[in-house]
Scaffold this motif. Structure first.
Motif, PDB file in Angstrom:
ATOM      1  N   GLY A 198     -64.685  39.674  14.748  1.00 36.65           N
ATOM      2  CA  GLY A 198     -65.121  40.191  16.034  1.00 36.65           C
ATOM      3  C   GLY A 198     -64.740  41.642  16.278  1.00 36.65           C
ATOM      4  O   GLY A 198     -64.639  42.082  17.416  1.00 36.65           O
ATOM      5  N   ARG A 199     -64.549  42.404  15.199  1.00 36.63           N
ATOM      6  CA  ARG A 199     -64.180  43.821  15.312  1.00 36.63           C
ATOM      7  C   ARG A 199     -64.667  44.545  14.067  1.00 36.63           C
ATOM      8  O   ARG A 199     -65.029  43.922  13.072  1.00 36.63           O
ATOM      9  N   LEU A 200     -64.645  45.890  14.141  1.00 38.89           N
ATOM     10  CA  LEU A 200     -65.032  46.681  12.980  1.00 38.89           C
ATOM     11  C   LEU A 200     -64.015  46.467  11.863  1.00 38.89           C
ATOM     12  O   LEU A 200     -62.815  46.395  12.125  1.00 38.89           O
ATOM     13  N   PRO A 201     -64.465  46.350  10.616  1.00 47.69           N
ATOM     14  CA  PRO A 201     -63.533  46.128   9.510  1.00 47.69           C
ATOM     15  C   PRO A 201     -62.729  47.390   9.194  1.00 47.69           C
ATOM     16  O   PRO A 201     -63.174  48.502   9.436  1.00 47.69           O
ATOM     17  N   THR A 202     -61.546  47.185   8.629  1.00 49.67           N
ATOM     18  CA  THR A 202     -60.724  48.297   8.175  1.00 49.67           C
ATOM     19  C   THR A 202     -61.152  48.711   6.779  1.00 49.67           C
ATOM     20  O   THR A 202     -61.911  47.987   6.107  1.00 49.67           O
ATOM     21  N   ARG A 203     -60.634  49.813   6.315  1.00 49.51           N
ATOM     22  CA  ARG A 203     -60.934  50.285   4.956  1.00 49.51           C
ATOM     23  C   ARG A 203     -60.506  49.235   3.933  1.00 49.51           C
ATOM     24  O   ARG A 203     -61.224  48.944   2.985  1.00 49.51           O
ATOM     25  N   GLU A 204     -59.342  48.673   4.131  1.00 48.92           N
ATOM     26  CA  GLU A 204     -58.827  47.674   3.196  1.00 48.92           C
ATOM     27  C   GLU A 204     -59.737  46.444   3.162  1.00 48.92           C
ATOM     28  O   GLU A 204     -59.993  45.887   2.104  1.00 48.92           O
ATOM     29  N   GLU A 205     -60.208  46.028   4.328  1.00 50.58           N
ATOM     30  CA  GLU A 205     -61.099  44.861   4.379  1.00 50.58           C
ATOM     31  C   GLU A 205     -62.415  45.147   3.664  1.00 50.58           C
ATOM     32  O   GLU A 205     -62.968  44.272   2.993  1.00 50.58           O
ATOM     33  N   LEU A 206     -62.937  46.346   3.825  1.00 46.47           N
ATOM     34  CA  LEU A 206     -64.188  46.697   3.148  1.00 46.47           C
ATOM     35  C   LEU A 206     -64.030  46.686   1.642  1.00 46.47           C
ATOM     36  O   LEU A 206     -64.938  46.321   0.912  1.00 46.47           O
ATOM     37  N   GLY A 207     -62.870  47.109   1.147  1.00 49.90           N
ATOM     38  CA  GLY A 207     -62.647  47.195  -0.283  1.00 49.90           C
ATOM     39  C   GLY A 207     -62.301  45.886  -0.949  1.00 49.90           C
ATOM     40  O   GLY A 207     -62.299  45.797  -2.165  1.00 49.90           O
ATOM     41  N   GLN A 208     -62.008  44.864  -0.188  1.00 50.36           N
ATOM     42  CA  GLN A 208     -61.595  43.573  -0.782  1.00 50.36           C
ATOM     43  C   GLN A 208     -62.762  42.865  -1.433  1.00 50.36           C
ATOM     44  O   GLN A 208     -63.843  42.900  -1.012  1.00 50.36           O
ATOM     45  N   ILE A 226     -75.907  44.276  20.162  1.00 54.36           N
ATOM     46  CA  ILE A 226     -75.032  44.488  19.007  1.00 54.36           C
ATOM     47  C   ILE A 226     -73.683  43.801  19.214  1.00 54.36           C
ATOM     48  O   ILE A 226     -73.088  43.315  18.255  1.00 54.36           O
ATOM     49  N   ASN A 227     -73.217  43.718  20.451  1.00 61.44           N
ATOM     50  CA  ASN A 227     -71.964  42.999  20.703  1.00 61.44           C
ATOM     51  C   ASN A 227     -72.093  41.522  20.349  1.00 61.44           C
ATOM     52  O   ASN A 227     -71.126  40.906  19.902  1.00 61.44           O
ATOM     53  N   SER A 228     -73.290  40.948  20.512  1.00 57.80           N
ATOM     54  CA  SER A 228     -73.483  39.546  20.127  1.00 57.80           C
ATOM     55  C   SER A 228     -73.419  39.391  18.613  1.00 57.80           C
ATOM     56  O   SER A 228     -73.042  38.336  18.110  1.00 57.80           O
ATOM     57  N   TRP A 229     -73.768  40.440  17.873  1.00 54.75           N
ATOM     58  CA  TRP A 229     -73.704  40.388  16.418  1.00 54.75           C
ATOM     59  C   TRP A 229     -72.260  40.503  15.946  1.00 54.75           C
ATOM     60  O   TRP A 229     -71.889  39.958  14.918  1.00 54.75           O
ATOM     61  N   ILE A 230     -71.446  41.253  16.687  1.00 58.20           N
ATOM     62  CA  ILE A 230     -70.052  41.479  16.315  1.00 58.20           C
ATOM     63  C   ILE A 230     -69.183  40.322  16.770  1.00 58.20           C
ATOM     64  O   ILE A 230     -68.305  39.872  16.049  1.00 58.20           O
ATOM     65  N   GLY A 231     -69.401  39.843  17.958  1.00 57.21           N
ATOM     66  CA  GLY A 231     -68.585  38.770  18.502  1.00 57.21           C
ATOM     67  C   GLY A 231     -69.014  37.408  17.981  1.00 57.21           C
ATOM     68  O   GLY A 231     -69.965  37.271  17.229  1.00 57.21           O
ATOM     69  N   GLY A 232     -68.286  36.391  18.418  1.00 53.36           N
ATOM     70  CA  GLY A 232     -68.642  35.031  18.047  1.00 53.36           C
ATOM     71  C   GLY A 232     -69.874  34.584  18.804  1.00 53.36           C
ATOM     72  O   GLY A 232     -70.328  35.228  19.742  1.00 53.36           O
ATOM     73  N   GLY A 233     -70.415  33.500  18.410  1.00 56.92           N
ATOM     74  CA  GLY A 233     -71.595  32.973  19.081  1.00 56.92           C
ATOM     75  C   GLY A 233     -72.871  33.398  18.391  1.00 56.92           C
ATOM     76  O   GLY A 233     -72.869  34.013  17.326  1.00 56.92           O
ATOM     77  N   HIS A 263     -82.852  41.396   9.586  1.00 53.18           N
ATOM     78  CA  HIS A 263     -81.633  41.108   8.831  1.00 53.18           C
ATOM     79  C   HIS A 263     -80.372  41.836   9.303  1.00 53.18           C
ATOM     80  O   HIS A 263     -79.268  41.401   8.990  1.00 53.18           O
ATOM     81  N   LEU A 264     -80.513  42.929  10.033  1.00 52.31           N
ATOM     82  CA  LEU A 264     -79.345  43.681  10.477  1.00 52.31           C
ATOM     83  C   LEU A 264     -78.386  42.850  11.340  1.00 52.31           C
ATOM     84  O   LEU A 264     -77.172  42.959  11.173  1.00 52.31           O
ATOM     85  N   PRO A 265     -78.893  41.998  12.244  1.00 49.07           N
ATOM     86  CA  PRO A 265     -77.946  41.192  13.027  1.00 49.07           C
ATOM     87  C   PRO A 265     -77.003  40.355  12.153  1.00 49.07           C
ATOM     88  O   PRO A 265     -75.793  40.322  12.394  1.00 49.07           O
TER      89      PRO A 265
END
Length: 159
Positions: free
Chosen positions: A149-159, A90-97, A137-139
């Protein structure tokens, strides 16, 4: 259109399984955010397109206590992957690469049978079919939800 909608639309091909996959991904990744629940109260998620996301829980705050199969959002899923020995995946899905793949059986171990059954019931599909689609598809969905490369904030989700 919010970050989740954009991520799913970019990651999931349009076919007969699109709607069930979106429902399951929304229930799995956004349940706590969309309901605004605290980390110590389990609330079922009703629709992936519900209004006004609440703050994203951190992995430490996520509710993973058997709340009807919902893992507490992306933070809770991250914690489940780490606990099951698949944190590197899961870290590979969140991070770059490049995103590491996950086999349906491995994802099934991470999610657990109760979660899988609940997601499949919400989506109206067979659990094994859903597991195969989520593994595929989850990855990319998670990769698109975490462009920085991090969990989104509430504001980012709502944009």
């Amino acid at each position: 259109m919010g970050l989740f909608d954009t991520a799913v639309n970019d990651a999931v091909p349009q076919n007969n399984f699109t709607k069930p996959l979106i429902i399951a991904a929304g229930a799995l990744l956004l349940a706590k955010w969309l309901k605004g629940g605290s980390s110590d109260e389990a609330q079922p998620e009703t629709q992936a397109s519900s209004p006004a996301p609440a703050p994203a829980p951190s992995a430490q705050q996520a509710d993973t206590s058997g709340d009807g199969g919902l893992l507490g959002g992306l933070g809770g899923l991250l914690e489940k992957f780490q606990q099951s020995g698949h944190g590197d995946v899961i870290n590979s899905w969140i991070g770059g690469g490049q995103n590491q793949p996950i086999q349906p059986g491995q994802l099934g171990q991470v999610l657990g049978q109760d979660t899988l059954n609940n997601l499949a019931q919400k989506a109206g599909v067979n659990p094994n079919d859903l597991l195969g689609q989520l593994a595929q598809h989850l990855p990319e969905i998670i990769n698109k939800l975490t462009p920085n490369g991090r969990l989104p904030t509430r504001e980012e989700l709502g944009q």
